[in-house]
Design a protein around this motif. Structure first.
Motif, PDB file in Angstrom:
ATOM      1  N   GLU A  28       0.833  -1.216   0.000  1.00 18.90           N
ATOM      2  CA  GLU A  28       0.000   0.000   0.000  1.00 18.90           C
ATOM      3  C   GLU A  28       0.864   1.261   0.000  1.00 18.90           C
ATOM      4  OE1 GLU A  28      -3.352   0.618  -0.213  1.00 18.90           O
ATOM      5  OE2 GLU A  28      -3.465  -1.495  -0.777  1.00 18.90           O
ATOM      6  N   LYS A  29       1.981   1.234   0.738  1.00 15.29           N
ATOM      7  CA  LYS A  29       2.872   2.404   0.791  1.00 15.29           C
ATOM      8  C   LYS A  29       3.605   2.617  -0.521  1.00 15.29           C
ATOM      9  CE  LYS A  29       5.509   1.456   4.275  1.00 15.29           C
ATOM     10  NZ  LYS A  29       6.466   1.416   5.358  1.00 15.29           N
ATOM     11  N   LYS A  31       2.831   2.136  -3.872  1.00 12.03           N
ATOM     12  CA  LYS A  31       2.155   2.798  -4.991  1.00 12.03           C
ATOM     13  C   LYS A  31       0.671   2.875  -4.712  1.00 12.03           C
ATOM     14  CE  LYS A  31       5.204   3.158  -8.364  1.00 12.03           C
ATOM     15  NZ  LYS A  31       5.491   4.393  -8.991  1.00 12.03           N
ATOM     16  N   SER A  32       0.079   4.005  -5.036  1.00  9.04           N
ATOM     17  CA  SER A  32      -1.376   4.064  -4.995  1.00  9.04           C
ATOM     18  C   SER A  32      -1.893   3.560  -6.332  1.00  9.04           C
ATOM     19  CB  SER A  32      -1.855   5.501  -4.755  1.00  9.04           C
ATOM     20  OG  SER A  32      -1.650   6.281  -5.919  1.00  9.04           O
ATOM     21  N   LYS A  33      -3.126   3.108  -6.343  1.00  4.46           N
ATOM     22  CA  LYS A  33      -3.721   2.635  -7.599  1.00  4.46           C
ATOM     23  C   LYS A  33      -3.768   3.766  -8.616  1.00  4.46           C
ATOM     24  CE  LYS A  33      -6.401  -1.067  -5.584  1.00  4.46           C
ATOM     25  NZ  LYS A  33      -7.705  -1.609  -5.266  1.00  4.46           N
ATOM     26  N   ALA A  34      -4.003   4.987  -8.151  1.00  5.19           N
ATOM     27  CA  ALA A  34      -4.054   6.145  -9.055  1.00  5.19           C
ATOM     28  C   ALA A  34      -2.689   6.371  -9.714  1.00  5.19           C
ATOM     29  CB  ALA A  34      -4.500   7.393  -8.307  1.00  5.19           C
ATOM     30  N   GLU A  35      -1.595   6.235  -8.941  1.00  9.42           N
ATOM     31  CA  GLU A  35      -0.247   6.392  -9.510  1.00  9.42           C
ATOM     32  C   GLU A  35       0.013   5.340 -10.585  1.00  9.42           C
ATOM     33  OE1 GLU A  35       3.053   7.861  -6.433  1.00  9.42           O
ATOM     34  OE2 GLU A  35       1.847   6.188  -5.672  1.00  9.42           O
ATOM     35  N   ASN A 140       9.418   7.941  -7.371  1.00  8.68           N
ATOM     36  CA  ASN A 140       9.108   6.571  -6.955  1.00  8.68           C
ATOM     37  C   ASN A 140       9.526   5.577  -8.035  1.00  8.68           C
ATOM     38  OD1 ASN A 140       7.934   7.322  -4.508  1.00  8.68           O
ATOM     39  ND2 ASN A 140       5.962   7.694  -5.480  1.00  8.68           N
TER      40      ASN A 140
END
Length: 188
Positions: A28-29, A31-35, A140
């Motif tokens: 979870e830390k 990558k976000s799904k949006a990224e 990232n």
């Protein structure tokens, strides 16, 4: 440097429910799904601009067991696991694989020593793909895996599945083993 806090046993560290929860939290830390969606869309647009037809561009999360093995190799240190989430690009030809790699590197700078050519030098089990880790949004890291449809099928399902698909006339949908011709495969 964050390290895994797994339980230990005589054989070393083993996967526990706490460790699995830690793995989920780390994912979870990362990558976000949006990224991931934005990076995927940027990659698709850049490939199209360069005339490279991607058959698919999809995200995949690293399997628990693969993550576990990598953590063991890196002293249980999460900082060494840069491929919890990867974008996989499937293209028609080997030439397209290398062209797609160039497009990805023109979008985002690659991390030094994180480009692996498993097409020219396949793994001992026959695995083929190009891997690169690049700095995307906000610095990232994101891993990209680039391969042909044939490589993808063999990597994901094994050489027998690829052979069956080819023998069935390369259908778009899945293939079932039918008839005497494939009876021996069903017994495997």
């Amino acid at each position: 440097t964050p390290k895994v806090s797994g339980a230990t046993s005589a054989g070393g560290i083993r996967m526990t429910d706490d460790l699995r929860a830690e793995l989920d939290a780390e994912l979870e830390k990362t990558k976000s799904k949006a990224e991931v969606r934005r990076e995927r869309q940027e990659a698709i647009a850049a490939l199209e601009r360069e005339g490279i037809h991607a058959l698919s561009v999809s995200a995949r999360a690293k399997h628990d067991y693969s993550t576990w093995k990598k953590l063991l190799r890196h002293d249980m240190n999460w900082d060494h696991i840069l491929d919890l989430v990867a974008l996989r690009i499937v293209v028609p030809t080997v030439e397209d694989c290398y062209a797609a790699l160039g497009v990805i590197h023109s979008l985002w700078p690659p991390l030094p020593n994180r480009i692996k050519d498993y097409i020219a030098l396949p793994k001992p089990n026959g695995y083929q793909s190009l891997h690169t880790t690049v700095f995307c949004e906000g610095g990232n890291a994101t891993e990209f895996q680039i391969r042909t449809e044939t490589m993808h099928r063999e990597n994901e399902y094994g050489i027998t599945a690829h052979w069956l698909w080819a023998e069935a006339g390369k259908p778009k949908a899945g293939t079932r083993l039918v008839g005497k011709k494939f009876a021996w495969v069903q017994q495997l």
